[in-house]
Design an enzyme around this catalytic site. Structure first.
Site, PDB file in Angstrom:
ATOM      1  N   GLN A   1       4.643  11.801   5.261  1.00 42.64           N
ATOM      2  CA  GLN A   1       3.389  12.188   5.906  1.00 42.64           C
ATOM      3  C   GLN A   1       3.632  13.278   7.100  1.00 42.64           C
ATOM      4  O   GLN A   1       3.001  14.154   7.288  1.00 42.64           O
ATOM      5  CB  GLN A   1       2.518  10.990   6.258  1.00 42.64           C
ATOM      6  CG  GLN A   1       1.982  10.088   5.235  1.00 42.64           C
ATOM      7  CD  GLN A   1       1.631   8.653   5.594  1.00 42.64           C
ATOM      8  OE1 GLN A   1       1.264   8.431   6.901  1.00 42.64           O
ATOM      9  NE2 GLN A   1       1.323   7.875   4.758  1.00 42.64           N
TER      10      GLN A   1
ATOM     11  N   GLY B   1      -1.618   3.222   4.171  1.00 45.46           N
ATOM     12  CA  GLY B   1      -3.132   3.287   4.344  1.00 45.46           C
ATOM     13  C   GLY B   1      -3.653   4.602   4.398  1.00 45.46           C
ATOM     14  O   GLY B   1      -4.807   5.204   4.468  1.00 45.46           O
ATOM     15  N   PHE B   2      -2.784   5.783   4.522  1.00 45.79           N
ATOM     16  CA  PHE B   2      -3.089   7.065   4.823  1.00 45.79           C
ATOM     17  C   PHE B   2      -2.273   7.907   3.880  1.00 45.79           C
ATOM     18  O   PHE B   2      -1.197   7.703   3.072  1.00 45.79           O
ATOM     19  CB  PHE B   2      -2.670   7.712   6.173  1.00 45.79           C
ATOM     20  CG  PHE B   2      -3.413   7.050   7.167  1.00 45.79           C
ATOM     21  CD1 PHE B   2      -4.588   7.674   7.776  1.00 45.79           C
ATOM     22  CD2 PHE B   2      -3.263   5.657   7.771  1.00 45.79           C
ATOM     23  CE1 PHE B   2      -5.397   7.075   8.849  1.00 45.79           C
ATOM     24  CE2 PHE B   2      -3.820   5.227   8.654  1.00 45.79           C
ATOM     25  CZ  PHE B   2      -4.990   5.706   9.227  1.00 45.79           C
TER      26      PHE B   2
ATOM     27  N   GLU C   1      13.486   2.281  -1.453  1.00 50.02           N
ATOM     28  CA  GLU C   1      14.571   1.028  -0.873  1.00 50.02           C
ATOM     29  C   GLU C   1      13.994  -0.235  -1.324  1.00 50.02           C
ATOM     30  O   GLU C   1      14.418  -1.341  -0.990  1.00 50.02           O
ATOM     31  CB  GLU C   1      14.553   1.333   0.429  1.00 50.02           C
ATOM     32  CG  GLU C   1      13.606   0.658   1.336  1.00 50.02           C
ATOM     33  CD  GLU C   1      12.157   1.172   1.404  1.00 50.02           C
ATOM     34  OE1 GLU C   1      11.282   0.708   2.224  1.00 50.02           O
ATOM     35  OE2 GLU C   1      12.006   2.344   1.100  1.00 50.02           O
TER      36      GLU C   1
ATOM     37  N   SER D   1       5.716  -1.291   9.273  1.00 49.77           N
ATOM     38  CA  SER D   1       4.415  -0.545   8.729  1.00 49.77           C
ATOM     39  C   SER D   1       3.188  -1.525   8.887  1.00 49.77           C
ATOM     40  O   SER D   1       2.198  -0.697   8.844  1.00 49.77           O
ATOM     41  CB  SER D   1       4.768  -0.200   7.437  1.00 49.77           C
ATOM     42  OG  SER D   1       5.690   0.716   7.322  1.00 49.77           O
TER      43      SER D   1
ATOM     44  N   HIS E   1       8.047   3.434  -1.465  1.00 47.94           N
ATOM     45  CA  HIS E   1       9.348   2.932  -0.930  1.00 47.94           C
ATOM     46  C   HIS E   1      10.504   2.606  -1.919  1.00 47.94           C
ATOM     47  O   HIS E   1      10.708   1.695  -2.532  1.00 47.94           O
ATOM     48  CB  HIS E   1       9.166   1.318  -0.194  1.00 47.94           C
ATOM     49  CG  HIS E   1       8.196   1.713   1.015  1.00 47.94           C
ATOM     50  ND1 HIS E   1       8.802   1.387   2.372  1.00 47.94           N
ATOM     51  CD2 HIS E   1       7.000   1.725   1.308  1.00 47.94           C
ATOM     52  CE1 HIS E   1       7.926   1.715   3.364  1.00 47.94           C
ATOM     53  NE2 HIS E   1       6.612   1.917   2.701  1.00 47.94           N
TER      54      HIS E   1
ATOM     55  N   CYS F   1       7.341   7.497   3.124  1.00 50.79           N
ATOM     56  CA  CYS F   1       6.504   6.801   3.726  1.00 50.79           C
ATOM     57  C   CYS F   1       5.803   7.611   5.011  1.00 50.79           C
ATOM     58  O   CYS F   1       5.291   8.571   4.722  1.00 50.79           O
ATOM     59  CB  CYS F   1       6.350   5.181   4.155  1.00 50.79           C
ATOM     60  SG  CYS F   1       4.701   4.309   4.141  1.00 50.79           S
TER      61      CYS F   1
END
Length: 374
Positions: free
Chosen positions: A269, A309-310, A352, A45, A350, A265
């Site tokens: 999105q 960041g989004f 995990e 990421s 996250h 994540c």
């Protein structure tokens, strides 16, 4: 050797490299984790980004093969206050500097990381450049300004696998059928995982919970996935702007209602876009292992690991079809949602961990229960 860090707004810092000569341009972001730098470095990421650690002393425990979260390291550069070149840990096999050099990542220390982080928190994440080769500050600022940035870019194509694989004894196993995955039990659930930049601990936990996992490239079409006859579909994390990723949202939309879906994540999105929502860029993102999230279905607050960041704009989700399940308690941004008609849910953070707290691991159990109920 001397290194210059230059931001697109003209702000500059001086430090020195602990990995040799280099130059890297990317989006400068920060992570507030106290440990876990190897897991951060190997998280896909962070592709296209320059990572600044807020914890002042980095490198204390070295690096090792067991803590890899992917097959490589991904940031363009790594910025820290002070580097410890003499690691002390029984698991360490090589110092951090050698690890960074192996993957061509420029490491810089010896500058005021607090000042850089405060600047980003005030002005927002921005394009930047780090260099030991060019020490002309004005020229570096111009280079940063000319970089394309992450908005609208398809970063997933840089990190997704090129062919399917299974998850074996803590490592990928080449192959395109579920027999390539280690059998965790007699009645293992078969899960197809889309690789948008997947972290290994997601695969470890799915297997731990009783799943055979088949990982497929991001552009795999719905027909191919359904032909594999999975019990569930997993949408992984990944880098960049979800609206810049090509050809995936339509595939997810085709899969909705066909099989249970769990997204994390970037996968969250992409699922939000498939629902009909839209994404926006956060001012400086959420990155670290101490982000408080409230589960609205239970009232419990979890301390979570995050790197994004989004964010999906809650107001753009179809009314009456999608329920918000989690919110970030720092800024009230959307952290989780589920579809009211289809067996599909997702979280922005996250669960995990790796690195980070384990508070949200129960979400993998929720996915198992969803597959069991179908």
């Amino acid at each position: 050797m001397k290194a210059i860090i230059a931001l697109e707004d003209g702000t500059t810092f001086e430090g020195h490299s602990f990995t040799g000569h280099g130059e890297a341009v990317g989006e400068i972001v920060f992570n507030t984790s106290l440990s876990g730098y190897q897991e951060i470095l190997t998280d896909p990421s962070y592709t296209g980004q320059i990572v600044t650690m807020t914890y002042p002393l980095i490198g204390n425990y070295g690096t090792n093969p067991e803590d890899m979260e992917s097959a490589a390291a991904h940031p363009k550069a790594f910025l820290i206050k002070e580097y410890n070149s003499y690691p002390s840990n029984y698991r360490s096999t090589k110092p951090l500097a050698e690890f960074l050099q192996e993957y061509g990542i420029l490491g810089v220390e010896g500058f005021d990381t607090r000042a850089l982080v405060r600047h980003i928190r005030t002005k927002g994440a921005m394009k930047g450049i780090v260099s030991t080769r060019d020490l002309d500050k004005e020229a570096l600022v111009k280079k940063a300004q000319e970089w394309s940035g992450l908005v609208g870019q398809d970063m997933v194509k840089k990190v997704t696998c090129t062919s399917p694989y299974g998850w074996g004894e803590n490592e990928p196993v080449a192959g395109s059928n579920f027999e390539t995955a280690k059998k965790p039990g007699e009645k293992a659930f078969k899960v197809v995982a889309f690789d948008f930049g997947i972290k290994y601990n997601q695969l470890r936990l799915l297997q731990k919970k009783g799943c055979q996992v088949q990982v497929v490239p991001a552009r795999t079409d719905a027909k191919t996935v359904l032909a594999m006859e999975p019990d569930g579909i997993f949408l992984s994390n990944g880098p960049g702007d979800p609206e810049g990723v090509e050809g995936v949202v339509d595939t997810i939309r085709e899969l909705l209602g066909k099989k249970p879906i769990f997204g994390i994540c970037l996968g969250h999105q992409m699922l939000g876009l498939a629902y009909g929502g839209s994404a926006y860029k956060l001012k400086f993102g959420h990155r670290g292992g101490n982000q408080p999230v409230k589960d609205l279905t239970t009232g419990h607050v979890e301390i979570t690991s995050q790197n994004h960041g989004f964010c999906i704009d809650e107001s753009t989700l179809p009314a009456g079809e999608v329920e918000v399940t989690h919110i970030n308690l720092n800024d009230n941004s959307l952290e989780g949602m589920r579809h009211k008609k289809y067996p599909a849910f997702s979280v922005q953070y996250h669960p995990e961990h790796a690195p980070g707290p384990h508070d949200a691991e129960y979400l993998f159990d929720r996915f198992i229960d969803m597959m069991r109920a179908v």
